[in-house]
Design an enzyme around this catalytic site. Structure first.
Site, PDB file in Angstrom:
ATOM      1  N   ARG A  90      17.969 -22.047  -2.767  1.00 17.24           N
ATOM      2  CA  ARG A  90      19.065 -21.070  -2.721  1.00 17.24           C
ATOM      3  C   ARG A  90      18.763 -19.844  -3.594  1.00 17.24           C
ATOM      4  O   ARG A  90      19.301 -18.767  -3.340  1.00 17.24           O
ATOM      5  CB  ARG A  90      20.366 -21.737  -3.164  1.00 17.24           C
ATOM      6  N   LYS A  96      30.772 -34.696   0.728  1.00 14.57           N
ATOM      7  CA  LYS A  96      32.016 -33.910   0.732  1.00 14.57           C
ATOM      8  C   LYS A  96      32.853 -34.378   1.923  1.00 14.57           C
ATOM      9  O   LYS A  96      33.058 -33.665   2.909  1.00 14.57           O
ATOM     10  CB  LYS A  96      31.698 -32.419   0.797  1.00 14.57           C
ATOM     11  N   GLY A 156      23.351 -27.207   1.070  1.00 11.34           N
ATOM     12  CA  GLY A 156      22.524 -27.149  -0.134  1.00 11.34           C
ATOM     13  C   GLY A 156      21.704 -28.416  -0.295  1.00 11.34           C
ATOM     14  O   GLY A 156      20.482 -28.359  -0.496  1.00 11.34           O
ATOM     15  N   GLY A 173      29.035 -26.589   4.572  1.00  4.27           N
ATOM     16  CA  GLY A 173      30.426 -26.373   4.963  1.00  4.27           C
ATOM     17  C   GLY A 173      30.600 -25.020   5.633  1.00  4.27           C
ATOM     18  O   GLY A 173      31.335 -24.886   6.627  1.00  4.27           O
TER      19      GLY A 173
HETATM   20  N1  LIG Z   1      26.767 -43.272   1.267  1.00  4.13           N
HETATM   21  C1  LIG Z   1      26.832 -42.353   0.308  1.00  4.13           C
HETATM   22  N2  LIG Z   1      27.545 -42.555  -0.818  1.00  4.13           N
HETATM   23  C2  LIG Z   1      27.593 -41.620  -1.790  1.00  4.13           C
HETATM   24  N3  LIG Z   1      26.961 -40.427  -1.735  1.00  4.13           N
HETATM   25  C3  LIG Z   1      26.249 -40.171  -0.631  1.00  4.13           C
HETATM   26  C4  LIG Z   1      26.137 -41.101   0.442  1.00  4.13           C
HETATM   27  N4  LIG Z   1      25.340 -40.555   1.375  1.00  4.13           N
HETATM   28  C5  LIG Z   1      24.965 -39.351   0.924  1.00  4.13           C
HETATM   29  N5  LIG Z   1      25.482 -39.102  -0.286  1.00  4.13           N
HETATM   30  C6  LIG Z   1      25.271 -37.922  -1.154  1.00  4.13           C
HETATM   31  O1  LIG Z   1      25.699 -36.760  -0.507  1.00  4.13           O
HETATM   32  C7  LIG Z   1      25.202 -35.652  -1.254  1.00  4.13           C
HETATM   33  C8  LIG Z   1      25.132 -34.430  -0.417  1.00  4.13           C
HETATM   34  O2  LIG Z   1      26.387 -34.193   0.175  1.00  4.13           O
HETATM   35  P1  LIG Z   1      26.921 -32.761   0.607  1.00  4.13           P
HETATM   36  O3  LIG Z   1      27.083 -31.895  -0.598  1.00  4.13           O
HETATM   37  O4  LIG Z   1      28.118 -33.025   1.446  1.00  4.13           O
HETATM   38  O5  LIG Z   1      25.720 -32.192   1.503  1.00  4.13           O
HETATM   39  P2  LIG Z   1      25.261 -30.668   1.733  1.00  4.13           P
HETATM   40  O6  LIG Z   1      25.094 -30.030   0.367  1.00  4.13           O
HETATM   41  O7  LIG Z   1      23.985 -30.760   2.485  1.00  4.13           O
HETATM   42  O8  LIG Z   1      26.368 -30.022   2.505  1.00  4.13           O
HETATM   43  C9  LIG Z   1      23.857 -36.115  -1.790  1.00  4.13           C
HETATM   44  O9  LIG Z   1      23.807 -35.865  -3.170  1.00  4.13           O
HETATM   45  C10 LIG Z   1      23.812 -37.617  -1.473  1.00  4.13           C
HETATM   46  O10 LIG Z   1      23.374 -38.405  -2.558  1.00  4.13           O
HETATM   47  O1  LIG Z   2      27.006 -26.407  -1.894  1.00  3.81           O
HETATM   48  C1  LIG Z   2      27.774 -25.751  -1.200  1.00  3.81           C
HETATM   49  O2  LIG Z   2      28.222 -26.152   0.004  1.00  3.81           O
HETATM   50  P1  LIG Z   2      27.498 -27.275   0.946  1.00  3.81           P
HETATM   51  O3  LIG Z   2      27.371 -28.556   0.142  1.00  3.81           O
HETATM   52  O4  LIG Z   2      28.478 -27.419   2.081  1.00  3.81           O
HETATM   53  O5  LIG Z   2      26.193 -26.702   1.396  1.00  3.81           O
HETATM   54  C2  LIG Z   2      28.273 -24.387  -1.616  1.00  3.81           C
HETATM   55  O6  LIG Z   2      27.662 -23.957  -2.813  1.00  3.81           O
HETATM   56  C3  LIG Z   2      29.799 -24.400  -1.749  1.00  3.81           C
HETATM   57  O7  LIG Z   2      30.177 -25.285  -2.784  1.00  3.81           O
HETATM   58  P2  LIG Z   2      31.643 -25.977  -2.751  1.00  3.81           P
HETATM   59  O8  LIG Z   2      31.656 -26.937  -1.574  1.00  3.81           O
HETATM   60  O9  LIG Z   2      31.767 -26.658  -4.088  1.00  3.81           O
HETATM   61  O10 LIG Z   2      32.646 -24.868  -2.567  1.00  3.81           O
END
Ligand SMILES: Nc1ncnc2c1ncn2[C@@H]1O[C@H](COP(=O)(O)OP(=O)(O)O)[C@@H](O)[C@H]1O
Ligand SMILES: O=C(OP(=O)(O)O)[C@H](O)COP(=O)(O)O
Length: 403
Positions: free
Chosen positions: A37, A202, A360, A384
Protein backbone atom coordinates in the site's frame (compact mmCIF):
# COMPACT_ATOMS: atom_id res chain seq x y z
CA UNK A 1 -13.63 14.42 -11.29
CA UNK A 2 -10.42 16.48 -11.56
CA UNK A 3 -7.25 14.46 -11.43
CA UNK A 4 -3.81 15.14 -10.06
CA UNK A 5 -2.67 15.88 -13.62
CA UNK A 6 -4.85 18.98 -13.62
CA UNK A 7 -3.41 20.05 -10.27
CA UNK A 8 0.10 19.55 -11.62
CA UNK A 9 -0.68 21.56 -14.72
CA UNK A 10 -2.12 24.38 -12.57
CA UNK A 11 1.28 24.41 -10.80
CA UNK A 12 1.95 23.18 -7.26
CA UNK A 13 5.35 24.67 -6.43
CA UNK A 14 5.23 25.99 -2.87
CA UNK A 15 1.66 24.73 -2.31
CA UNK A 16 0.86 22.49 0.65
CA UNK A 17 -0.88 19.44 -0.80
CA UNK A 18 -2.69 17.03 1.53
CA UNK A 19 -2.56 13.45 0.23
CA UNK A 20 -5.11 11.14 1.87
CA UNK A 21 -3.41 7.79 1.39
CA UNK A 22 -4.21 4.31 2.72
CA UNK A 23 -1.01 3.30 4.52
CA UNK A 24 -2.91 0.70 6.57
CA UNK A 25 -0.17 -1.93 6.16
CA UNK A 26 0.09 -5.24 8.04
CA UNK A 27 2.52 -4.98 10.97
CA UNK A 28 4.31 -7.53 13.10
CA UNK A 29 5.10 -5.27 16.06
CA UNK A 30 6.74 -2.33 14.28
CA UNK A 31 7.87 -4.39 11.28
CA UNK A 32 5.89 -3.93 8.08
CA UNK A 33 5.21 -7.39 6.65
CA UNK A 34 3.98 -6.08 3.29
CA UNK A 35 4.55 -2.55 1.96
CA UNK A 36 2.29 -2.83 -1.09
CA UNK A 37 0.00 0.00 0.00
CA UNK A 38 2.97 2.34 0.51
CA UNK A 39 4.37 1.50 -2.92
CA UNK A 40 0.92 2.10 -4.42
CA UNK A 41 0.86 5.77 -3.43
CA UNK A 42 4.44 6.51 -4.57
CA UNK A 43 3.51 7.75 -8.07
CA UNK A 44 1.26 10.43 -6.55
CA UNK A 45 3.66 11.51 -3.80
CA UNK A 46 6.63 11.53 -6.20
CA UNK A 47 4.82 13.53 -8.86
CA UNK A 48 3.81 16.19 -6.32
CA UNK A 49 7.23 16.38 -4.65
CA UNK A 50 9.03 16.53 -8.01
CA UNK A 51 6.79 19.44 -8.98
CA UNK A 52 7.81 21.35 -5.84
CA UNK A 53 4.73 20.78 -3.66
CA UNK A 54 5.03 20.55 0.11
CA UNK A 55 3.42 17.15 0.51
CA UNK A 56 1.45 16.26 3.65
CA UNK A 57 0.61 12.54 3.68
CA UNK A 58 -2.11 11.30 6.03
CA UNK A 59 -3.68 7.89 6.63
CA UNK A 60 -5.36 5.67 9.19
CA UNK A 61 -3.74 2.48 10.42
CA UNK A 62 -5.81 -0.25 12.07
CA UNK A 63 -8.79 0.57 14.18
CA UNK A 64 -7.63 2.55 17.25
CA UNK A 65 -10.44 3.97 19.37
CA UNK A 66 -10.25 7.70 18.60
CA UNK A 67 -7.24 8.35 20.87
CA UNK A 68 -3.46 7.89 20.53
CA UNK A 69 -2.35 4.27 20.81
CA UNK A 70 1.34 3.52 20.11
CA UNK A 71 0.52 0.09 18.69
CA UNK A 72 -1.13 1.87 15.74
CA UNK A 73 1.48 4.56 15.10
CA UNK A 74 2.17 5.45 11.47
CA UNK A 75 5.88 5.98 12.27
CA UNK A 76 6.98 2.66 10.64
CA UNK A 77 4.98 3.50 7.50
CA UNK A 78 6.51 7.01 7.37
CA UNK A 79 10.01 5.55 7.66
CA UNK A 80 9.29 3.07 4.86
CA UNK A 81 7.86 5.80 2.65
CA UNK A 82 11.13 7.70 3.10
CA UNK A 83 13.17 4.62 2.17
CA UNK A 84 11.10 4.01 -0.95
CA UNK A 85 11.28 7.66 -2.00
CA UNK A 86 14.98 7.80 -1.17
CA UNK A 87 14.56 11.03 0.81
CA UNK A 88 14.05 12.05 4.43
CA UNK A 89 10.36 12.15 5.28
CA UNK A 90 9.37 14.27 8.28
CA UNK A 91 7.01 12.70 10.81
CA UNK A 92 4.56 14.59 13.03
CA UNK A 93 3.72 12.84 16.30
CA UNK A 94 0.15 14.15 16.19
CA UNK A 95 -2.32 14.68 13.36
CA UNK A 96 -3.48 18.31 13.69
CA UNK A 97 -1.73 19.52 16.84
CA UNK A 98 1.50 21.38 17.54
CA UNK A 99 3.75 18.75 16.00
CA UNK A 100 1.74 18.59 12.76
CA UNK A 101 1.52 22.38 12.46
CA UNK A 102 5.25 22.84 13.05
CA UNK A 103 6.22 19.93 10.78
CA UNK A 104 4.13 21.23 7.89
CA UNK A 105 5.36 24.81 8.43
CA UNK A 106 8.93 23.50 8.29
CA UNK A 107 8.54 21.81 4.89
CA UNK A 108 10.53 23.23 2.01
CA UNK A 109 9.28 22.95 -1.58
CA UNK A 110 9.46 19.31 -2.71
CA UNK A 111 9.63 17.88 0.82
CA UNK A 112 7.28 15.27 2.27
CA UNK A 113 5.80 14.88 5.76
CA UNK A 114 3.57 12.19 7.25
CA UNK A 115 1.21 13.11 10.08
CA UNK A 116 0.22 10.61 12.79
CA UNK A 117 -2.71 8.20 12.44
CA UNK A 118 -5.94 10.05 11.55
CA UNK A 119 -7.93 7.65 13.77
CA UNK A 120 -6.13 8.88 16.90
CA UNK A 121 -8.76 11.63 16.64
CA UNK A 122 -12.39 10.82 17.47
CA UNK A 123 -13.59 13.28 14.79
CA UNK A 124 -12.15 11.17 11.96
CA UNK A 125 -14.67 8.32 12.20
CA UNK A 126 -17.49 10.08 14.06
CA UNK A 127 -21.06 9.50 12.89
CA UNK A 128 -21.83 13.08 13.94
CA UNK A 129 -21.48 15.44 10.95
CA UNK A 130 -20.49 18.41 13.13
CA UNK A 131 -17.78 16.47 14.96
CA UNK A 132 -16.35 15.16 11.69
CA UNK A 133 -16.62 18.64 10.18
CA UNK A 134 -14.71 20.22 13.07
CA UNK A 135 -11.87 17.73 12.60
CA UNK A 136 -11.93 18.31 8.83
CA UNK A 137 -11.56 22.06 9.51
CA UNK A 138 -8.41 21.34 11.50
CA UNK A 139 -7.03 19.13 8.72
CA UNK A 140 -7.89 21.78 6.11
CA UNK A 141 -5.73 24.31 7.97
CA UNK A 142 -2.69 22.15 7.09
CA UNK A 143 -3.09 22.42 3.31
CA UNK A 144 -3.95 24.41 0.19
CA UNK A 145 -5.16 21.46 -1.92
CA UNK A 146 -6.38 17.89 -1.41
CA UNK A 147 -5.48 14.77 -3.35
CA UNK A 148 -7.58 11.67 -2.61
CA UNK A 149 -5.47 8.56 -3.16
CA UNK A 150 -6.46 6.21 -0.33
CA UNK A 151 -8.52 3.86 -2.45
CA UNK A 152 -8.78 1.27 0.36
CA UNK A 153 -10.74 3.76 2.48
CA UNK A 154 -13.02 5.44 -0.09
CA UNK A 155 -16.01 3.46 1.23
CA UNK A 156 -15.67 5.16 4.63
CA UNK A 157 -17.63 8.35 5.35
CA UNK A 158 -14.77 9.69 7.44
CA UNK A 159 -13.54 13.26 7.93
CA UNK A 160 -10.36 12.94 5.87
CA UNK A 161 -12.13 10.97 3.12
CA UNK A 162 -15.48 12.73 2.82
CA UNK A 163 -15.55 16.09 4.65
CA UNK A 164 -12.06 17.42 3.99
CA UNK A 165 -12.22 17.47 0.16
CA UNK A 166 -15.26 19.76 0.37
CA UNK A 167 -13.06 22.31 2.16
CA UNK A 168 -10.17 22.41 -0.35
CA UNK A 169 -9.64 22.27 -4.10
CA UNK A 170 -9.72 18.49 -4.59
CA UNK A 171 -8.28 16.01 -7.08
CA UNK A 172 -8.08 12.24 -7.54
CA UNK A 173 -4.60 10.75 -7.30
CA UNK A 174 -3.01 8.23 -9.66
CA UNK A 175 -3.92 5.18 -7.54
CA UNK A 176 -7.61 6.00 -7.33
CA UNK A 177 -7.73 6.67 -11.07
CA UNK A 178 -6.09 3.29 -11.80
CA UNK A 179 -8.25 1.31 -9.37
CA UNK A 180 -11.51 2.77 -10.63
CA UNK A 181 -10.44 2.20 -14.24
CA UNK A 182 -9.88 -1.52 -13.62
CA UNK A 183 -12.95 -2.10 -11.44
CA UNK A 184 -15.17 -0.56 -14.11
CA UNK A 185 -14.41 -3.67 -16.18
CA UNK A 186 -16.18 -5.74 -13.53
CA UNK A 187 -19.30 -3.60 -13.60
CA UNK A 188 -19.75 -2.43 -17.21
CA UNK A 189 -19.34 -5.65 -19.15
CA UNK A 190 -18.64 -8.59 -16.90
CA UNK A 191 -17.79 -11.87 -18.64
CA UNK A 192 -19.50 -14.96 -17.20
CA UNK A 193 -19.27 -17.18 -15.26
CA UNK A 194 -18.50 -14.47 -12.70
CA UNK A 195 -17.21 -15.97 -9.45
CA UNK A 196 -16.69 -14.05 -6.22
CA UNK A 197 -14.63 -15.58 -3.39
CA UNK A 198 -15.05 -13.99 0.04
CA UNK A 199 -13.15 -14.56 3.25
CA UNK A 200 -11.24 -12.57 5.83
CA UNK A 201 -12.08 -11.31 9.28
CA UNK A 202 -14.21 -8.18 8.69
CA UNK A 203 -17.25 -10.43 8.83
CA UNK A 204 -19.92 -7.85 9.48
CA UNK A 205 -18.88 -5.58 6.56
CA UNK A 206 -18.52 -8.44 4.14
CA UNK A 207 -21.67 -10.39 4.92
CA UNK A 208 -23.55 -7.21 4.06
CA UNK A 209 -22.19 -7.07 0.51
CA UNK A 210 -23.53 -10.54 -0.33
CA UNK A 211 -26.99 -8.99 -0.51
CA UNK A 212 -26.10 -7.13 -3.72
CA UNK A 213 -23.68 -9.70 -5.07
CA UNK A 214 -26.53 -12.24 -5.21
CA UNK A 215 -27.93 -10.21 -8.09
CA UNK A 216 -24.60 -9.96 -9.91
CA UNK A 217 -22.37 -13.01 -9.45
CA UNK A 218 -23.01 -16.54 -10.75
CA UNK A 219 -21.14 -18.18 -7.87
CA UNK A 220 -20.07 -16.98 -4.44
CA UNK A 221 -17.50 -19.02 -2.51
CA UNK A 222 -17.41 -18.42 1.22
CA UNK A 223 -14.29 -18.94 3.34
CA UNK A 224 -12.36 -17.25 6.13
CA UNK A 225 -14.07 -15.99 9.24
CA UNK A 226 -17.45 -15.40 7.62
CA UNK A 227 -18.05 -19.07 6.81
CA UNK A 228 -18.91 -19.89 10.41
CA UNK A 229 -21.89 -17.53 10.58
CA UNK A 230 -23.36 -19.51 7.66
CA UNK A 231 -22.63 -22.84 9.34
CA UNK A 232 -24.19 -21.59 12.58
CA UNK A 233 -27.24 -20.35 10.65
CA UNK A 234 -27.62 -23.87 9.25
CA UNK A 235 -27.80 -25.14 12.81
CA UNK A 236 -24.26 -26.51 13.16
CA UNK A 237 -21.94 -26.26 16.15
CA UNK A 238 -19.14 -23.75 15.38
CA UNK A 239 -17.34 -23.79 18.73
CA UNK A 240 -15.41 -20.55 19.30
CA UNK A 241 -15.12 -19.64 15.59
CA UNK A 242 -15.79 -16.06 14.48
CA UNK A 243 -19.53 -15.37 14.54
CA UNK A 244 -21.72 -12.42 13.60
CA UNK A 245 -24.81 -13.55 15.48
CA UNK A 246 -27.00 -10.57 14.55
CA UNK A 247 -26.61 -11.42 10.86
CA UNK A 248 -27.90 -14.99 11.10
CA UNK A 249 -31.39 -14.05 9.81
CA UNK A 250 -29.80 -12.19 6.88
CA UNK A 251 -27.57 -15.14 6.10
CA UNK A 252 -30.54 -17.53 6.06
CA UNK A 253 -32.30 -15.20 3.66
CA UNK A 254 -29.18 -15.13 1.41
CA UNK A 255 -29.16 -18.93 1.28
CA UNK A 256 -32.83 -18.98 0.29
CA UNK A 257 -32.51 -16.22 -2.29
CA UNK A 258 -29.39 -17.80 -3.82
CA UNK A 259 -31.35 -21.00 -4.41
CA UNK A 260 -34.29 -19.12 -5.89
CA UNK A 261 -32.08 -17.00 -8.18
CA UNK A 262 -29.90 -19.88 -9.32
CA UNK A 263 -26.77 -18.42 -7.75
CA UNK A 264 -24.38 -20.98 -6.30
CA UNK A 265 -23.58 -19.93 -2.73
CA UNK A 266 -20.85 -22.39 -1.82
CA UNK A 267 -19.84 -23.11 1.78
CA UNK A 268 -16.86 -25.05 3.11
CA UNK A 269 -17.36 -28.80 3.47
CA UNK A 270 -14.43 -29.20 5.86
CA UNK A 271 -12.35 -26.92 8.06
CA UNK A 272 -9.13 -26.91 10.05
CA UNK A 273 -9.80 -26.37 13.75
CA UNK A 274 -7.77 -25.93 16.93
CA UNK A 275 -8.60 -25.41 20.58
CA UNK A 276 -6.79 -22.05 20.60
CA UNK A 277 -5.88 -19.24 18.24
CA UNK A 278 -2.28 -19.98 17.16
CA UNK A 279 0.69 -18.06 18.57
CA UNK A 280 1.30 -15.44 15.90
CA UNK A 281 4.59 -14.28 17.45
CA UNK A 282 6.43 -17.61 17.54
CA UNK A 283 4.38 -19.23 14.75
CA UNK A 284 4.88 -22.46 16.73
CA UNK A 285 3.08 -25.54 15.33
CA UNK A 286 -0.49 -25.59 16.61
CA UNK A 287 -1.49 -29.13 15.53
CA UNK A 288 -4.84 -28.41 13.85
CA UNK A 289 -7.29 -31.17 13.00
CA UNK A 290 -9.47 -31.29 9.91
CA UNK A 291 -13.16 -31.87 10.55
CA UNK A 292 -16.31 -31.88 8.47
CA UNK A 293 -17.89 -28.42 8.41
CA UNK A 294 -20.93 -29.76 10.27
CA UNK A 295 -18.80 -31.42 12.97
CA UNK A 296 -16.74 -28.66 14.60
CA UNK A 297 -16.12 -29.80 18.19
CA UNK A 298 -17.39 -27.46 20.93
CA UNK A 299 -14.57 -25.29 22.27
CA UNK A 300 -12.68 -25.38 18.93
CA UNK A 301 -12.31 -22.61 16.35
CA UNK A 302 -12.23 -22.84 12.58
CA UNK A 303 -9.03 -21.28 11.23
CA UNK A 304 -8.85 -22.35 7.57
CA UNK A 305 -10.83 -24.21 4.95
CA UNK A 306 -9.95 -27.93 4.77
CA UNK A 307 -8.44 -29.98 1.91
CA UNK A 308 -11.79 -31.06 0.41
CA UNK A 309 -12.95 -27.45 0.34
CA UNK A 310 -9.69 -26.41 -1.34
CA UNK A 311 -10.39 -28.89 -4.14
CA UNK A 312 -14.04 -27.86 -4.34
CA UNK A 313 -13.23 -24.13 -4.58
CA UNK A 314 -10.48 -24.76 -7.16
CA UNK A 315 -13.05 -26.61 -9.30
CA UNK A 316 -15.56 -23.76 -8.89
CA UNK A 317 -12.92 -21.28 -10.10
CA UNK A 318 -11.59 -23.39 -12.97
CA UNK A 319 -14.09 -22.24 -15.62
CA UNK A 320 -14.53 -18.65 -14.36
CA UNK A 321 -14.37 -15.90 -16.97
CA UNK A 322 -14.21 -13.25 -14.22
CA UNK A 323 -13.09 -13.64 -10.62
CA UNK A 324 -13.10 -11.20 -7.75
CA UNK A 325 -11.49 -12.45 -4.55
CA UNK A 326 -11.44 -10.61 -1.25
CA UNK A 327 -10.42 -12.01 2.12
CA UNK A 328 -7.98 -14.79 3.01
CA UNK A 329 -9.54 -18.25 3.40
CA UNK A 330 -7.84 -18.73 6.76
CA UNK A 331 -5.33 -17.28 9.20
CA UNK A 332 -2.70 -17.38 6.44
CA UNK A 333 -0.13 -15.51 8.54
CA UNK A 334 0.44 -18.80 10.41
CA UNK A 335 1.88 -21.64 8.28
CA UNK A 336 -0.63 -24.16 9.68
CA UNK A 337 -3.51 -22.16 8.19
CA UNK A 338 -2.10 -20.87 4.87
CA UNK A 339 -3.07 -23.73 2.56
CA UNK A 340 -6.64 -22.58 1.89
CA UNK A 341 -5.49 -19.12 0.84
CA UNK A 342 -2.69 -20.63 -1.26
CA UNK A 343 -5.15 -22.95 -3.02
CA UNK A 344 -7.49 -20.10 -3.94
CA UNK A 345 -4.59 -17.91 -5.11
CA UNK A 346 -3.32 -20.79 -7.28
CA UNK A 347 -6.82 -21.40 -8.65
CA UNK A 348 -7.01 -17.75 -9.74
CA UNK A 349 -3.66 -18.08 -11.47
CA UNK A 350 -4.84 -21.25 -13.24
CA UNK A 351 -8.15 -19.68 -14.23
CA UNK A 352 -8.39 -18.51 -17.86
CA UNK A 353 -10.49 -15.50 -16.85
CA UNK A 354 -9.83 -11.93 -15.71
CA UNK A 355 -8.87 -12.17 -12.03
CA UNK A 356 -8.91 -9.41 -9.43
CA UNK A 357 -7.62 -9.75 -5.87
CA UNK A 358 -8.72 -6.99 -3.50
CA UNK A 359 -7.96 -6.06 0.08
CA UNK A 360 -5.00 -5.07 2.21
CA UNK A 361 -4.53 -8.53 3.70
CA UNK A 362 -5.50 -10.46 0.57
CA UNK A 363 -2.98 -8.55 -1.55
CA UNK A 364 -0.38 -8.98 1.19
CA UNK A 365 -1.16 -12.72 1.39
CA UNK A 366 -0.55 -13.17 -2.32
CA UNK A 367 2.88 -11.54 -2.05
CA UNK A 368 3.88 -13.03 1.32
CA UNK A 369 2.96 -16.53 0.16
CA UNK A 370 5.29 -16.05 -2.81
CA UNK A 371 2.92 -15.71 -5.76
CA UNK A 372 3.87 -13.63 -8.78
CA UNK A 373 1.73 -10.47 -8.78
CA UNK A 374 1.85 -10.40 -12.57
CA UNK A 375 -0.03 -13.71 -12.68
CA UNK A 376 -3.23 -11.91 -11.57
CA UNK A 377 -5.28 -9.54 -13.71
CA UNK A 378 -5.22 -6.84 -11.03
CA UNK A 379 -4.30 -6.60 -7.38
CA UNK A 380 -6.39 -3.92 -5.74
CA UNK A 381 -5.36 -2.10 -2.56
CA UNK A 382 -8.99 -2.07 -1.40
CA UNK A 383 -11.11 -4.97 -0.18
CA UNK A 384 -14.24 -3.42 1.30
CA UNK A 385 -13.85 -0.48 -1.09
CA UNK A 386 -13.74 -2.73 -4.17
CA UNK A 387 -16.66 -4.81 -2.95
CA UNK A 388 -18.82 -1.75 -2.38
CA UNK A 389 -17.80 -0.37 -5.79
CA UNK A 390 -18.83 -3.68 -7.38
CA UNK A 391 -22.15 -3.51 -5.53
CA UNK A 392 -22.78 -0.26 -7.40
CA UNK A 393 -22.84 1.84 -4.24
CA UNK A 394 -21.89 5.51 -4.18
CA UNK A 395 -18.59 5.60 -2.33
CA UNK A 396 -18.21 8.69 -0.10
CA UNK A 397 -14.53 9.14 -0.95
CA UNK A 398 -15.19 9.09 -4.70
CA UNK A 399 -18.35 11.21 -4.55
CA UNK A 400 -16.38 13.82 -2.59
CA UNK A 401 -13.85 14.10 -5.41
CA UNK A 402 -16.52 14.96 -8.00
CA UNK A 403 -16.53 18.60 -9.05
N1 LIG B 1 -11.21 -18.39 10.20
C1 LIG B 1 -10.65 -17.24 10.57
N2 LIG B 1 -10.67 -16.82 11.85
C2 LIG B 1 -10.08 -15.66 12.21
N3 LIG B 1 -9.44 -14.83 11.35
C3 LIG B 1 -9.40 -15.20 10.07
C4 LIG B 1 -9.99 -16.41 9.60
N4 LIG B 1 -9.76 -16.50 8.28
C5 LIG B 1 -9.06 -15.41 7.93
N5 LIG B 1 -8.82 -14.62 8.98
C6 LIG B 1 -8.04 -13.37 9.04
O1 LIG B 1 -8.60 -12.40 8.20
C7 LIG B 1 -7.66 -11.35 8.07
C8 LIG B 1 -7.90 -10.56 6.84
O2 LIG B 1 -9.24 -10.13 6.81
P1 LIG B 1 -9.74 -8.82 6.06
O3 LIG B 1 -9.13 -7.61 6.68
O4 LIG B 1 -11.23 -8.93 6.04
O5 LIG B 1 -9.15 -9.01 4.58
P2 LIG B 1 -8.70 -7.89 3.52
O6 LIG B 1 -7.76 -6.93 4.23
O7 LIG B 1 -8.05 -8.63 2.42
O8 LIG B 1 -9.97 -7.20 3.11
C9 LIG B 1 -6.30 -12.03 8.11
O9 LIG B 1 -5.49 -11.37 9.06
C10 LIG B 1 -6.61 -13.48 8.52
O10 LIG B 1 -5.76 -13.97 9.53
O1 LIG C 1 -7.73 -2.35 5.19
C1 LIG C 1 -8.66 -1.74 4.69
O2 LIG C 1 -9.73 -2.34 4.12
P1 LIG C 1 -9.76 -3.88 3.58
O3 LIG C 1 -9.37 -4.80 4.73
O4 LIG C 1 -11.20 -4.05 3.18
O5 LIG C 1 -8.84 -3.96 2.40
C2 LIG C 1 -8.70 -0.23 4.62
O6 LIG C 1 -7.50 0.33 5.09
C3 LIG C 1 -9.91 0.30 5.39
O7 LIG C 1 -9.78 -0.02 6.76
P2 LIG C 1 -11.10 -0.15 7.68
O8 LIG C 1 -11.86 -1.38 7.20
O9 LIG C 1 -10.58 -0.28 9.08
O10 LIG C 1 -11.91 1.10 7.47
Amino acid sequence: MKTIDELLSEGVAGKRVFVRADLNVPLDGTTITDDGRIRAVLPTVKALADAGARVVVASHLGRPKGAPDPAFSLAPAAARLGELLGVDVAFATDTVGESATATVAGLADGQVAVVENLRFNAGETSKDDAERGAFADQLAALADAYVGDGFGAVHRKHASVFDLPARLPHYAGHLIATEVGVLKRLTDDVKRPYVVALGGAKVSDKLAVIDELLGKADRILIGGGMAYTFLKAQGHEIGTSLLQEDQIPAVLEYLERAEKNGVELVLPVDTLVAAEFPDMKTKAPSHPTNVAADAIPAGHMGLDIGPETRKLYASKLADAATVFWNGPMGVFEHPDYAEGTKAVAQALIDSPGFTVVGGGDSAAAVRILGFDEQAFGHISTGGGASLEYLEGKTLPGLAALED
